[in-house]
Design a protein around this motif. Structure first.
Motif, PDB file in Angstrom:
ATOM      1  N   THR A 415       0.912  -1.302  -0.011  1.00 40.25           N
ATOM      2  CA  THR A 415      -0.071  -0.257   0.060  1.00 40.25           C
ATOM      3  C   THR A 415       0.869   1.332  -0.062  1.00 40.25           C
ATOM      4  OG1 THR A 415      -0.121   0.273   2.396  1.00 40.25           O
ATOM      5  CG2 THR A 415      -1.822  -1.043   1.391  1.00 40.25           C
ATOM      6  N   SER A 416       2.092   1.148   0.158  1.00 40.35           N
ATOM      7  CA  SER A 416       3.001   2.170   0.247  1.00 40.35           C
ATOM      8  C   SER A 416       3.131   3.040  -0.986  1.00 40.35           C
ATOM      9  CB  SER A 416       4.401   1.756   0.611  1.00 40.35           C
ATOM     10  OG  SER A 416       4.444   0.895   1.838  1.00 40.35           O
ATOM     11  N   THR A 417       2.719   4.431  -0.968  1.00 43.92           N
ATOM     12  CA  THR A 417       3.013   5.352  -1.896  1.00 43.92           C
ATOM     13  C   THR A 417       4.252   6.578  -1.690  1.00 43.92           C
ATOM     14  OG1 THR A 417       1.246   6.741  -1.021  1.00 43.92           O
ATOM     15  CG2 THR A 417       0.421   5.001  -2.424  1.00 43.92           C
ATOM     16  N   THR A 418       4.693   6.594  -0.393  1.00 41.90           N
ATOM     17  CA  THR A 418       5.755   7.471  -0.280  1.00 41.90           C
ATOM     18  C   THR A 418       7.140   6.808   0.129  1.00 41.90           C
ATOM     19  OG1 THR A 418       5.256   7.687   2.033  1.00 41.90           O
ATOM     20  CG2 THR A 418       3.980   8.914   0.391  1.00 41.90           C
ATOM     21  N   SER A 419       8.203   7.391   0.063  1.00 41.07           N
ATOM     22  CA  SER A 419       9.425   6.914   0.453  1.00 41.07           C
ATOM     23  C   SER A 419       9.497   6.356   1.944  1.00 41.07           C
ATOM     24  CB  SER A 419      10.713   7.903   0.344  1.00 41.07           C
ATOM     25  OG  SER A 419      10.617   8.173  -1.305  1.00 41.07           O
ATOM     26  N   ALA A 420       8.594   7.311   3.007  1.00 37.24           N
ATOM     27  CA  ALA A 420       8.609   7.082   4.034  1.00 37.24           C
ATOM     28  C   ALA A 420       7.938   5.788   4.453  1.00 37.24           C
ATOM     29  CB  ALA A 420       8.174   8.146   4.993  1.00 37.24           C
ATOM     30  N   VAL A 422       7.431   3.292   2.307  1.00 32.01           N
ATOM     31  CA  VAL A 422       8.353   2.198   1.956  1.00 32.01           C
ATOM     32  C   VAL A 422       9.205   1.790   3.038  1.00 32.01           C
ATOM     33  CG1 VAL A 422       9.858   1.482   0.167  1.00 32.01           C
ATOM     34  CG2 VAL A 422       7.710   2.549  -0.360  1.00 32.01           C
ATOM     35  N   LEU A 423       9.945   2.702   3.393  1.00 30.00           N
ATOM     36  CA  LEU A 423      11.074   2.568   4.551  1.00 30.00           C
ATOM     37  C   LEU A 423      10.432   2.100   5.715  1.00 30.00           C
ATOM     38  CD1 LEU A 423      14.274   2.852   4.909  1.00 30.00           C
ATOM     39  CD2 LEU A 423      13.678   5.101   5.813  1.00 30.00           C
ATOM     40  N   GLY A 424       9.217   2.793   6.287  1.00 35.53           N
ATOM     41  CA  GLY A 424       8.917   2.098   7.593  1.00 35.53           C
ATOM     42  C   GLY A 424       8.244   0.433   7.402  1.00 35.53           C
ATOM     43  N   PHE A 425       7.594   0.364   6.402  1.00 38.00           N
ATOM     44  CA  PHE A 425       6.758  -0.940   6.671  1.00 38.00           C
ATOM     45  C   PHE A 425       8.122  -2.160   6.058  1.00 38.00           C
ATOM     46  CE2 PHE A 425       2.709   1.031   5.212  1.00 38.00           C
ATOM     47  CZ  PHE A 425       2.214   0.832   6.662  1.00 38.00           C
ATOM     48  N   SER A 426       9.154  -1.686   5.321  1.00 35.76           N
ATOM     49  CA  SER A 426      10.038  -2.517   5.144  1.00 35.76           C
ATOM     50  C   SER A 426      10.929  -2.830   6.493  1.00 35.76           C
ATOM     51  CB  SER A 426      11.222  -1.923   4.225  1.00 35.76           C
ATOM     52  OG  SER A 426      10.481  -1.781   2.881  1.00 35.76           O
ATOM     53  N   CYS A 427      11.255  -1.861   7.128  1.00 35.96           N
ATOM     54  CA  CYS A 427      12.054  -1.870   8.349  1.00 35.96           C
ATOM     55  C   CYS A 427      11.042  -3.046   9.438  1.00 35.96           C
ATOM     56  CB  CYS A 427      12.162  -0.518   9.361  1.00 35.96           C
ATOM     57  SG  CYS A 427      13.515   0.365   8.434  1.00 35.96           S
ATOM     58  N   ALA A 428       9.861  -2.559   9.407  1.00 37.56           N
ATOM     59  CA  ALA A 428       9.249  -3.598  10.213  1.00 37.56           C
ATOM     60  C   ALA A 428       9.033  -4.979  10.024  1.00 37.56           C
ATOM     61  CB  ALA A 428       7.772  -2.790  10.420  1.00 37.56           C
ATOM     62  N   PHE A 429       9.002  -5.226   8.529  1.00 35.02           N
ATOM     63  CA  PHE A 429       9.025  -6.643   8.087  1.00 35.02           C
ATOM     64  C   PHE A 429      10.306  -7.156   8.614  1.00 35.02           C
ATOM     65  CE2 PHE A 429      10.612  -9.021   4.318  1.00 35.02           C
ATOM     66  CZ  PHE A 429       9.693  -9.929   4.580  1.00 35.02           C
ATOM     67  N   THR A 430      11.490  -6.395   8.205  1.00 36.00           N
ATOM     68  CA  THR A 430      12.721  -7.213   8.411  1.00 36.00           C
ATOM     69  C   THR A 430      12.954  -7.502   9.952  1.00 36.00           C
ATOM     70  OG1 THR A 430      13.825  -5.667   6.601  1.00 36.00           O
ATOM     71  CG2 THR A 430      15.216  -6.605   8.289  1.00 36.00           C
ATOM     72  N   LEU A 431      12.449  -6.593  10.713  1.00 37.65           N
ATOM     73  CA  LEU A 431      12.575  -6.908  12.469  1.00 37.65           C
ATOM     74  C   LEU A 431      11.789  -8.382  12.450  1.00 37.65           C
ATOM     75  CD1 LEU A 431      12.320  -4.777  15.166  1.00 37.65           C
ATOM     76  CD2 LEU A 431      10.989  -6.862  15.025  1.00 37.65           C
ATOM     77  N   THR A 432      10.590  -8.536  12.139  1.00 41.70           N
ATOM     78  CA  THR A 432       9.733  -9.617  12.550  1.00 41.70           C
ATOM     79  C   THR A 432      10.165 -10.781  11.651  1.00 41.70           C
ATOM     80  OG1 THR A 432       8.007  -9.089  10.538  1.00 41.70           O
ATOM     81  CG2 THR A 432       7.571  -8.249  12.990  1.00 41.70           C
ATOM     82  N   GLN A 433      10.721 -10.723  10.391  1.00 40.41           N
ATOM     83  CA  GLN A 433      11.282 -11.915   9.597  1.00 40.41           C
ATOM     84  C   GLN A 433      12.460 -12.396  10.205  1.00 40.41           C
ATOM     85  OE1 GLN A 433      12.146 -12.101   4.914  1.00 40.41           O
ATOM     86  NE2 GLN A 433      13.771 -10.798   6.130  1.00 40.41           N
ATOM     87  N   ASN A 434      13.335 -11.502  10.707  1.00 43.11           N
ATOM     88  CA  ASN A 434      14.515 -11.933  11.366  1.00 43.11           C
ATOM     89  C   ASN A 434      14.076 -12.617  12.771  1.00 43.11           C
ATOM     90  OD1 ASN A 434      17.365 -12.252  10.676  1.00 43.11           O
ATOM     91  ND2 ASN A 434      17.658 -11.484  12.892  1.00 43.11           N
TER      92      ASN A 434
END
Length: 520
Positions: A415-420, A422-434
């Motif tokens: 659903t991301s449409t802004t750089s912020a 994209v960065l925020g959801f990517s950081c959250a995903f990386t944390l839970t994935q690891n």
């Protein structure tokens, strides 16, 4: 203790091992817990095993971040074939080294995997064309493919029960591999590459050396870890592997040497093993080892994994989790820099900006490992005396939660449409994935018994890689030959997110909890 007649039987227990082996393991676990402890030897093994996990993810992420620049320079028909080649090597490597670990021992596999990956890793930077690069990547995959299952099994078999949570902490090194690859890509590819927007085929090798510098460096780092393992660290074979092979005398000697390195002594003796189940001197010659590789290439290490209904269900679900996550992980991560470049608005996009953001995202994987370590054993005291009573925390509940959350954050990423965003959801995903991977890597070797642990880990890892092959195939099916997404940029990400959510639900059905139990 059981009578001699009952102990010496070779019938399998509910854990899929012989009674004699299980009783000897209890003695080894007691010795590890009460006399050897977690000392200098274990800390050294923890670091070297962790560096092996770092090397593994260095290449998974290194190849992912290099795809864009390889594509514009070599103009292959489909850049996804590079990822496909790496995963073919990973499948063969995981199967080969994991099974060999149960036949000839953990020590050889532990040392040789990174030697192969390091040599071919250095060579990859000099690849003259795309076909040569894919061939070398397959060889790298063959080396690192056996690294995770072998390292996890070997480390688990050298630590006391109260320190088994550190197996989850090893995932911090996995995140470190992503961070190192991202930071190096930011430096090398961000500064020594053709500019963003360069047409495929219009980028000369001399103007695009960044990804080659990256591969040279990653290969050198991988080989350096091999040097630390083989030439500097005095690795001991697994005592549980030796017991499984009837080499009780060697197992005692191994435990004595580890205790000495920790400044301790042990009271466990060969006579105590012999009282349980007498064995002769079964130290094999090289001829017997080679003969065993051929003669034991059977189902003897596979069928015990399904010995009881409960064990069969747990084994099946565990392997399914590895397979499904094996599809979801590379479907997003292997092409993440490409997704990132497509998601960021044009006015903000550049090669350097893409890898800067990727480095920031990679940092978030490290706290995920520490969070996982906290929750896997939190408030698991059972005062009711019912071993099936539910308590908060533990491996299963934590694995289910973090896996499902990874899928949720991927859905939000679409659903991301802004750089912020994209960065925020990517950081959250990386944390839970690891956090998810850290728990999965700990739970898998814990839940399988020692004599068959290498084979079980190998099958899980192989399924992970086999399903991983589907990732570049799906990516190719949803993109044009030029690599740009056709109708829907989020198609591959939707699939990955859905698989994560399904895997989270599947983890709830695991019947065996390993928290608070010493591994056999």
């Amino acid at each position: 203790m059981s009578s001699a007649s009952s102990v010496r039987t070779q019938s399998l227990t509910g854990e899929g091992v012989s009674s004699g082996y299980e009783l000897k393991c209890h003695l080894v676990n007691k010795c590890m817990q009460e006399e050897i402890g977690f000392g200098r030897y274990q800390w050294q093994l923890f670091i070297l095993s962790g560096l092996g996990w770092t090397a593994d993810n260095l290449w998974l992420q290194g190849v992912a971040v290099a795809l864009g620049q390889v594509n514009v320079e070599m103009s292959p028909s489909r850049i996804e074939f590079a990822t496909l080649s790496l995963y073919v090597g990973l499948i063969v490597g995981a199967t080969t080294w994991g099974i060999l670990a149960d036949i000839i021992g953990r020590k050889l596999s532990f040392n040789i995997t990174l030697f192969i990956a390091g040599v071919f890793g250095i060579a990859s930077g000099a690849a003259p064309n795309f076909v040569a690069l894919c061939s070398i990547l397959a060889c790298i995959g063959f080396g690192i493919g056996g690294n995770l299952p072998v390292d996890g099994a070997l480390y688990l078999e050298h630590i006391p029960q109260t320190s088994q949570w550190t197996l989850t902490l090893l995932s911090a090194f996995w995140a470190l591999g992503q961070l190192i690859a991202s930071a190096m890509a930011w430096g090398f590819i961000g500064n020594y590459s053709c500019p963003a927007g360069t047409a495929v085929g219009d980028c000369a090798m001399g103007d695009n050396m960044g990804w080659r510098y990256l591969f040279y460096t990653l290969g050198g780092l991988t080989f350096l870890v091999f040097v630390f393992r083989f030439l500097i660290f005095d690795l001991e074979e697994s005592s549980k592997f030796l017991i499984a092979k009837g080499r009780d005398k060697e197992a005692i000697e191994v435990l004595q040497r580890i205790a000495k390195k920790n400044g301790r002594t042990i009271s466990l003796t060969l006579e105590q093993f012999q009282e349980i189940e007498p064995t002769g001197d079964k130290s094999p010659s090289m001829f017997k080892v080679l003969k065993g590789i051929i003669s034991k290439a059977s189902l003897s290490h596979f069928t015990p994994l399904f010995h009881t209904r409960r064990l069969a269900i747990n084994t099946t679900i565990t392997m399914m989790l590895w397979a499904f996550i094996g599809l979801a992980y590379p479907l997003f991560n292997a092409f993440f820099p490409l997704y990132l470049a497509e998601k960021i608005p044009n006015q903000d996009s550049s090669v350097s900006r893409t890898f800067r953001d990727y480095t920031i995202i990679s940092v978030m994987g490290i706290p995920g490992s520490f969070i996982a370590c906290v929750v896997i054993d939190w408030t698991r005291k059972n005062t009711s005396g019912n071993e099936h009573a539910w308590t908060f925390g533990g491996r299963k509940a934590s694995l289910a939660a973090f896996t499902a959350l990874s899928g949720v954050f991927l859905f939000l990423f679409t659903t991301s449409t802004t750089s912020a965003a994209v960065l925020g959801f990517s950081c959250a995903f990386t944390l839970t994935q690891n956090a998810m991977y850290g728990i999965l890597y700990a739970y898998t070797p814990e839940v399988f018994p020692g004599p068959h642990r290498g084979t079980a880990d190998a099958i899980c890892s192989a399924l992970n890689r086999i399903f991983g092959i589907l990732a570049p195939i799906i990516k190719m099916a949803t993109t044009t030959p030029g690599g740009q997404t056709s109708a829907n940029v989020n198609t591959s990400i939707f699939i990955a997110a859905s698989v994560y959510v399904v895997s989270g639900l599947l983890a709830v059905a695991l019947p065996i909890e390993t928290a608070g139990k010493a591994a056999l």
